[in-house]
Scaffold this active site. Structure first.
Site, PDB file in Angstrom:
ATOM      1  N   LYS A  75       0.828  -1.212   0.000  1.00 26.01           N
ATOM      2  CA  LYS A  75       0.000   0.000   0.000  1.00 26.01           C
ATOM      3  C   LYS A  75       0.859   1.258   0.000  1.00 26.01           C
ATOM      4  CE  LYS A  75      -2.214  -1.009   3.797  1.00 26.01           C
ATOM      5  NZ  LYS A  75      -1.638  -2.337   4.101  1.00 26.01           N
ATOM      6  N   ARG A 152      -9.339   1.082   9.025  1.00 25.46           N
ATOM      7  CA  ARG A 152      -9.117  -0.352   9.194  1.00 25.46           C
ATOM      8  C   ARG A 152     -10.284  -1.046   9.880  1.00 25.46           C
ATOM      9  NH1 ARG A 152      -2.829  -1.623  10.795  1.00 25.46           N
ATOM     10  NH2 ARG A 152      -1.887  -0.897   8.844  1.00 25.46           N
ATOM     11  N   ARG A 186      11.337  -7.662   4.405  1.00 20.11           N
ATOM     12  CA  ARG A 186      11.469  -6.207   4.504  1.00 20.11           C
ATOM     13  C   ARG A 186      12.693  -5.805   5.328  1.00 20.11           C
ATOM     14  NH1 ARG A 186       5.369  -4.041   5.655  1.00 20.11           N
ATOM     15  NH2 ARG A 186       5.640  -5.327   7.539  1.00 20.11           N
ATOM     16  N   ARG A 230      12.462  -4.636  10.903  1.00 19.05           N
ATOM     17  CA  ARG A 230      11.488  -4.110  11.849  1.00 19.05           C
ATOM     18  C   ARG A 230      11.225  -5.131  12.948  1.00 19.05           C
ATOM     19  NH1 ARG A 230       6.506  -1.764   8.396  1.00 19.05           N
ATOM     20  NH2 ARG A 230       5.458  -2.883  10.077  1.00 19.05           N
ATOM     21  N   ARG A 241      -0.896 -10.536  12.312  1.00 19.38           N
ATOM     22  CA  ARG A 241      -1.405  -9.335  11.646  1.00 19.38           C
ATOM     23  C   ARG A 241      -2.338  -9.705  10.503  1.00 19.38           C
ATOM     24  NH1 ARG A 241       3.900  -6.852  11.761  1.00 19.38           N
ATOM     25  NH2 ARG A 241       4.042  -7.097   9.510  1.00 19.38           N
TER      26      ARG A 241
END
Length: 295
Positions: A75, A152, A186, A230, A241
């Protein structure tokens, strides 16, 4: 309440909209009633689109778009590219949360506990952070926006519906095994803050699902030794998640689908393959690329 009052002072909203939201704030139970259904639910979301948008059209039109999609779907990447292309701010609530975490402010400890467990940040916190960002945009003279990571929940969508008229909601979709690989790959450069991905995804098509190939987004040499992961990008947290997203965020897709505002876009691959197809789906023209190709 204070956060919502800050929202309604944003420059994006007309006096009529502000009065309407003031009524909603005074009677929260009326929020759902105020959300109007699409009079023609069978109408394709794409039929509401205006002619192609380009930088030259910015004087007459400013988009108000929302990006939806599972964590890690991209996104932020696509919203940021569109933001640069058509000249409207990209507001990512995930970045707002991370900035608050890094600030050592009063919310940082509470947010750290929530994020590290893979849970959704409470509505009131997100709304407060977003309203502060809109206030900052107001002082800069910003018009229009591309939201990423908000809403959300149904409650957030209803509040946003009362605040402003969202033009379109782009729902990015990617098969779950690719999503997991992307999240685990990531990396962030701790020096420049750049985002990269070391995952080399090459999944064959099976069980009716198309295959997908997404090459890694590797850092330049000066960043290669400074990459960090992260803290919430672990397999356990990522799976949590995704589960939370499917449980709580899928109804948001239905919310906008019923209003004829949802554009579902299945990512066919990495950025080079997906970007031009997304622009065509959005009826957006990339004049710089056209001029480069014609040169």
């Amino acid at each position: 309440m204070a956060a919502l009052n800050r929202v309604i002072r944003s420059a994006y909203y007309s006096p009529l909209t502000i009065r309407r939201l003031s009524d909603l704030v005074s009677d929260p139970a009326s929020i759902r009633i105020a959300s109007t259904a699409n009079p023609n639910p069978n109408k394709s979301p794409c039929t509401r689109m205006t002619p192609p948008v380009s930088r030259d059209a910015l004087g007459t039109r400013s988009v108000q778009w929302v990006f939806l999609g599972c964590p890690g779907v991209g996104k932020g990447t696509y919203a940021s590219r569109l933001s640069n292309l058509i000249g409207v701010p990209h507001i990512a609530t995930g970045d707002l949360v991370r900035d608050e975490l890094a600030s050592s402010g009063p919310l940082s400890k509470k947010l750290a506990e929530i994020v590290n467990k893979g849970q959704l940040v409470p509505d009131e916190v997100i709304i407060d952070l977003l309203s502060k960002r809109l206030e900052e945009g107001q002082t800069k003279g910003e018009t229009g926006f591309i939201l990423d990571g908000f809403p959300r929940t149904i409650r957030q969508a209803e509040i946003l519906e009362g605040v402003t008229d969202i033009d379109m909601v782009i729902n990015l979709k990617l098969r779950e095994d690719a999503l997991l690989a992307k999240c685990l790959g990531r990396r962030i450069c701790q020096q420049c803050g750049g985002n990269f991905n070391i995952a080399a995804i090459d999944f064959k098509g099976e069980d009716g699902r198309p295959g997908i190939c997404m090459p890694p987004l590797l850092p330049p040499p000066q960043c290669a030794s400074k990459l960090i992961t992260r803290s919430d990008d672990t397999e356990e947290v990522v799976k949590e998640r995704l589960r939370v997203y499917h449980d709580q965020c899928k109804p948001v897709e239905d919310f906008y689908r019923a209003r004829g505002k949802l554009l579902e876009f299945n990512l066919p691959g990495g950025i080079p393959e997906s970007w031009p197809k997304l622009l065509r789906a959005l009826h957006v023209e990339d004049l710089d690329n056209k001029q480069s190709a014609a040169a």
